[in-house]
Design a protein around this motif. Structure first.
Motif, PDB file in Angstrom:
ATOM      1  N   ARG A 154      96.390  23.006  25.018  1.00 53.76           N
ATOM      2  CA  ARG A 154      95.000  22.419  25.231  1.00 53.76           C
ATOM      3  C   ARG A 154      94.920  21.206  24.070  1.00 53.76           C
ATOM      4  N   GLY A 163      91.771  18.425  35.210  1.00 57.32           N
ATOM      5  CA  GLY A 163      92.104  19.627  34.825  1.00 57.32           C
ATOM      6  C   GLY A 163      93.569  19.629  34.869  1.00 57.32           C
ATOM      7  N   VAL A 164      94.253  20.356  33.961  1.00 53.78           N
ATOM      8  CA  VAL A 164      95.551  20.359  33.880  1.00 53.78           C
ATOM      9  C   VAL A 164      96.101  21.718  33.917  1.00 53.78           C
ATOM     10  N   VAL A 165      97.199  22.327  34.802  1.00 55.74           N
ATOM     11  CA  VAL A 165      97.621  23.379  34.747  1.00 55.74           C
ATOM     12  C   VAL A 165      99.168  23.165  34.431  1.00 55.74           C
ATOM     13  N   ARG A 173     102.304  30.251  34.586  1.00 56.83           N
ATOM     14  CA  ARG A 173     101.167  29.175  34.574  1.00 56.83           C
ATOM     15  C   ARG A 173     100.351  29.430  33.481  1.00 56.83           C
ATOM     16  N   THR A 175      96.783  27.188  32.302  1.00 59.03           N
ATOM     17  CA  THR A 175      95.575  26.243  32.305  1.00 59.03           C
ATOM     18  C   THR A 175      95.292  25.617  30.885  1.00 59.03           C
ATOM     19  N   LYS A 177      93.703  22.516  30.558  1.00 61.32           N
ATOM     20  CA  LYS A 177      92.520  21.712  30.435  1.00 61.32           C
ATOM     21  C   LYS A 177      91.659  22.175  31.895  1.00 61.32           C
ATOM     22  N   GLY A 178      90.465  22.950  31.548  1.00 69.32           N
ATOM     23  CA  GLY A 178      89.740  23.112  32.699  1.00 69.32           C
ATOM     24  C   GLY A 178      89.262  22.023  33.854  1.00 69.32           C
ATOM     25  N   THR A 179      89.138  22.398  35.072  1.00 69.90           N
ATOM     26  CA  THR A 179      88.925  21.558  36.124  1.00 69.90           C
ATOM     27  C   THR A 179      87.746  20.794  35.701  1.00 69.90           C
ATOM     28  N   THR A 184      92.095  18.583  39.409  1.00 69.89           N
ATOM     29  CA  THR A 184      92.833  19.291  38.644  1.00 69.89           C
ATOM     30  C   THR A 184      94.503  18.914  38.995  1.00 69.89           C
ATOM     31  N   VAL A 186      98.518  19.725  38.631  1.00 69.21           N
ATOM     32  CA  VAL A 186      99.425  20.743  38.286  1.00 69.21           C
ATOM     33  C   VAL A 186     100.921  20.084  37.928  1.00 69.21           C
TER      34      VAL A 186
END
Length: 227
Positions: A154, A163-165, A173, A175, A177-179, A184, A186
């Protein structure tokens, strides 16, 4: 001339991965020689080795990283260390900090140095700028790096507009950064590749990006990392 900084991570107590990575980095420095390029442009391997030694042995110079008015002293010390005989400089990297340093303690060494050594080791191995791995990473080290990414991702991606997954081929996996309205992205790769991408070394990281062309472009246009 200070490249992207390296942060503290937290790893299981009782391991010696940082010590092992230190030795591997020193071996790579010996093989590369003092004039090889690194990803920490404009540093060559002598500059990078000098940085590692100063970081552990000259805490009085640390303010020069953040305070421009004090940067001159740090740069002068860097030049002095980098000009030392190469075998001596590498041996200082290999032997580690002085006896008074807290990083002489194994758990502190893991927390403070493991990510530092891994990233800078790759800075040397991939100094030619070509993407992809140059060595085999063990399962224990990969798990430690994934733990670090899951905890601190984060921070690296805090300024991402999308967002970043983070994902690994083995199915992990996180997450980080939230969408957002922009979508988003990945990022999938082995933990060491994701770590390099998170530290601004995307051009050499073997990472697959999913999420749409505009979202991916927005992600990498943002100031990712600690800087």
């Amino acid at each position: 001339m200070t490249p992207t900084g390296i942060m503290v991570g937290m790893f299981p107590l009782g391991t010696d991965m940082a010590r092992t990575e230190r030795q591997a980095l020193a071996d790579t420095l010996v093989a590369a020689g003092p004039d090889a390029p690194t990803l920490c442009d404009p540093w060559d391997t002598a500059d990078l080795a000098a940085h590692l030694v100063i970081r552990e042995r000259r805490p009085d110079l640390a303010p020069g990283i953040m305070v421009p008015a004090l940067a001159g002293r740090l740069d002068e010390a860097m030049d002095e260390y980098a000009a030392r005989p190469w075998p001596e400089l590498v041996e200082d990297v290999r032997s580690g900090p002085p006896a008074w340093s807290p990083t002489r303690l194994g758990p502190v060494d893991e927390a403070v140095n493991l990510v530092e050594f891994v990233v800078h080791h790759e800075d040397v191995l991939r100094g030619d700028g070509s993407p992809g791995p140059r060595r085999t990473i063990g399962a224990d080290l990969r798990e430690a790096l994934w733990t670090h990414l899951a905890r601190f991702g984060r921070l690296y991606f805090r300024r991402s507009p999308v967002g970043v997954v983070l994902a690994t081929p083995s199915g992990q996996r996180a997450t980080v950064k939230g969408t957002t309205e922009a979508g988003t992205v990945v990022l999938e790769g082995e933990p060491e590749e994701l770590l390099l991408a998170a530290y601004g070394r995307r051009r050499v990281a073997q990472v697959e990006e999913t999420g749409g062309k505009e979202a991916v472009a927005s992600l990498w246009a943002a100031p990712i990392g600690l800087a």
